[in-house]
Design an enzyme around this catalytic site. Structure first.
Site, PDB file in Angstrom:
ATOM      1  N   ARG A 217      45.767  32.963  41.351  1.00  0.00           N
ATOM      2  CA  ARG A 217      45.490  33.087  39.893  1.00  0.00           C
ATOM      3  C   ARG A 217      45.945  33.623  38.940  1.00  0.00           C
ATOM      4  O   ARG A 217      46.848  34.272  39.021  1.00  0.00           O
ATOM      5  CB  ARG A 217      43.269  33.184  40.849  1.00  0.00           C
ATOM      6  CG  ARG A 217      43.750  35.202  40.665  1.00  0.00           C
ATOM      7  CD  ARG A 217      42.279  35.932  40.088  1.00  0.00           C
ATOM      8  NE  ARG A 217      42.704  37.414  40.503  1.00  0.00           N
ATOM      9  CZ  ARG A 217      42.712  37.922  40.050  1.00  0.00           C
ATOM     10  NH1 ARG A 217      43.697  37.837  39.031  1.00  0.00           N
ATOM     11  NH2 ARG A 217      42.949  39.467  40.155  1.00  0.00           N
TER      12      ARG A 217
ATOM     13  N   HIS B 224      37.520  43.807  44.829  1.00  0.00           N
ATOM     14  CA  HIS B 224      36.268  43.313  45.174  1.00  0.00           C
ATOM     15  C   HIS B 224      35.417  43.846  46.325  1.00  0.00           C
ATOM     16  O   HIS B 224      36.431  44.142  47.076  1.00  0.00           O
ATOM     17  CB  HIS B 224      37.107  41.016  45.317  1.00  0.00           C
ATOM     18  CG  HIS B 224      37.418  41.127  44.525  1.00  0.00           C
ATOM     19  ND1 HIS B 224      36.377  40.504  43.808  1.00  0.00           N
ATOM     20  CD2 HIS B 224      38.055  39.716  44.641  1.00  0.00           C
ATOM     21  CE1 HIS B 224      37.343  39.294  42.745  1.00  0.00           C
ATOM     22  NE2 HIS B 224      38.078  38.997  43.866  1.00  0.00           N
TER      23      HIS B 224
ATOM     24  N   PHE C 285      34.832  34.370  39.186  1.00  0.00           N
ATOM     25  CA  PHE C 285      34.062  35.469  38.147  1.00  0.00           C
ATOM     26  C   PHE C 285      33.616  36.601  39.080  1.00  0.00           C
ATOM     27  O   PHE C 285      33.485  36.199  40.715  1.00  0.00           O
ATOM     28  CB  PHE C 285      33.295  35.661  37.433  1.00  0.00           C
ATOM     29  CG  PHE C 285      32.324  34.727  37.552  1.00  0.00           C
ATOM     30  CD1 PHE C 285      30.644  35.282  38.746  1.00  0.00           C
ATOM     31  CD2 PHE C 285      31.539  33.832  37.897  1.00  0.00           C
ATOM     32  CE1 PHE C 285      29.580  35.036  38.905  1.00  0.00           C
ATOM     33  CE2 PHE C 285      30.402  33.072  38.689  1.00  0.00           C
ATOM     34  CZ  PHE C 285      29.844  33.723  38.686  1.00  0.00           C
TER      35      PHE C 285
ATOM     36  N   CYS D  51      42.681  44.305  35.665  1.00  0.00           N
ATOM     37  CA  CYS D  51      43.554  43.355  34.788  1.00  0.00           C
ATOM     38  C   CYS D  51      44.302  44.078  33.830  1.00  0.00           C
ATOM     39  O   CYS D  51      44.748  42.565  33.204  1.00  0.00           O
ATOM     40  CB  CYS D  51      41.905  43.235  34.106  1.00  0.00           C
ATOM     41  SG  CYS D  51      40.533  42.523  34.976  1.00  0.00           S
TER      42      CYS D  51
END
Length: 226
Positions: free
Chosen positions: A82, A89, A169, A186
């Site tokens: 991605r 997560h 998301f 990120c």
């Protein structure tokens, strides 16, 4: 007419299992399109067992924990296909994976990402929180323009092949935010992460959040879940 979307709430799963499932759905959709058959659209809801994922162009130096310590904490790791950089997560985080044929919606990835952000912003508003976009940074934030107070509540990263999407998301609902201490989320320095629970001061019903996200998905994408 609203576009039909198959909603699958698959519960708590290991990351690789769901990644493989998305890949299969994407391949099936692309194959059907090549045969000029309109594919189904899917939205997967899941919570993952603890895992760090690094986007295809992400930087490994944004992982601050060594492999031994990571394994001791029971956290998996995958370098995936991605966009975006490193994220976490885990339980208490609502992860949504739309496998959408954008030919049925709008063939514009910017529009698609802004639409995903809008769903989270609308959902947050139902809890009295003001979610915002941050210029040049995908995802949803709180106070992104106030230096020192910027905090991300929803990360996003996608892949698209022949206008079919995957990944999606990660919305922090009741997430254990301490896992983010071991990465630069990120790849963005000096900015924090947050959750609905942290902002509101109480644990939120995941089922309630799912229902609100589902409703806002239908509104933003002019969709109907089946």
């Amino acid at each position: 007419m609203p576009k039909k979307v198959v909603l699958q709430d698959i519960g708590e799963r290991h990351y690789k299992e769901v990644w493989d499932y998305q890949e299969n759905l994407l391949k099936q959709s692309v194959l059907l399109k090549q045969q000029q058959i309109i594919p189904d659209n899917y939205l997967l809801f899941t919570e993952h067992f603890p895992v760090y994922t690094l986007g295809k162009n992400g930087k490994a130096e944004n992982i601050l924990i060594n492999e031994t310590d990571r394994k001791e904490k029971g956290v998996e790791y995958f370098h995936i296909n991605r966009g975006g950089d490193i994220t976490f997560h885990g339980k208490g985080q609502l992860v949504g994976y739309p496998v959408f044929d954008l030919d049925q919606f709008k063939t514009d990835l910017g529009w698609y990402l802004r639409s995903l952000e809008e769903i989270i912003i609308l959902t947050m508003a139902e809890y009295g929180l003001h979610g915002e976009r941050s210029a040049g940074e995908t995802g949803v934030w709180i106070e992104p323009q106030t230096k020192g107070k910027e905090r991300k509540i929803c990360a996003m990263g996608i892949r698209c092949s022949r206008w079919v999407t995957m990944h999606g998301f990660a919305f922090n609902v009741n997430t254990d935010l301490s896992y983010f201490d071991h990465i630069i989320p990120c790849g963005i320095h000096d900015k924090k992460v947050t959750s609905l629970e942290k902002e509101l001061g109480y644990a939120v019903s995941m089922e309630e959040v799912k229902e609100k996200v589902r409703k806002n998905f239908e509104k933003v994408f002019d969709a109907e879940f089946v």
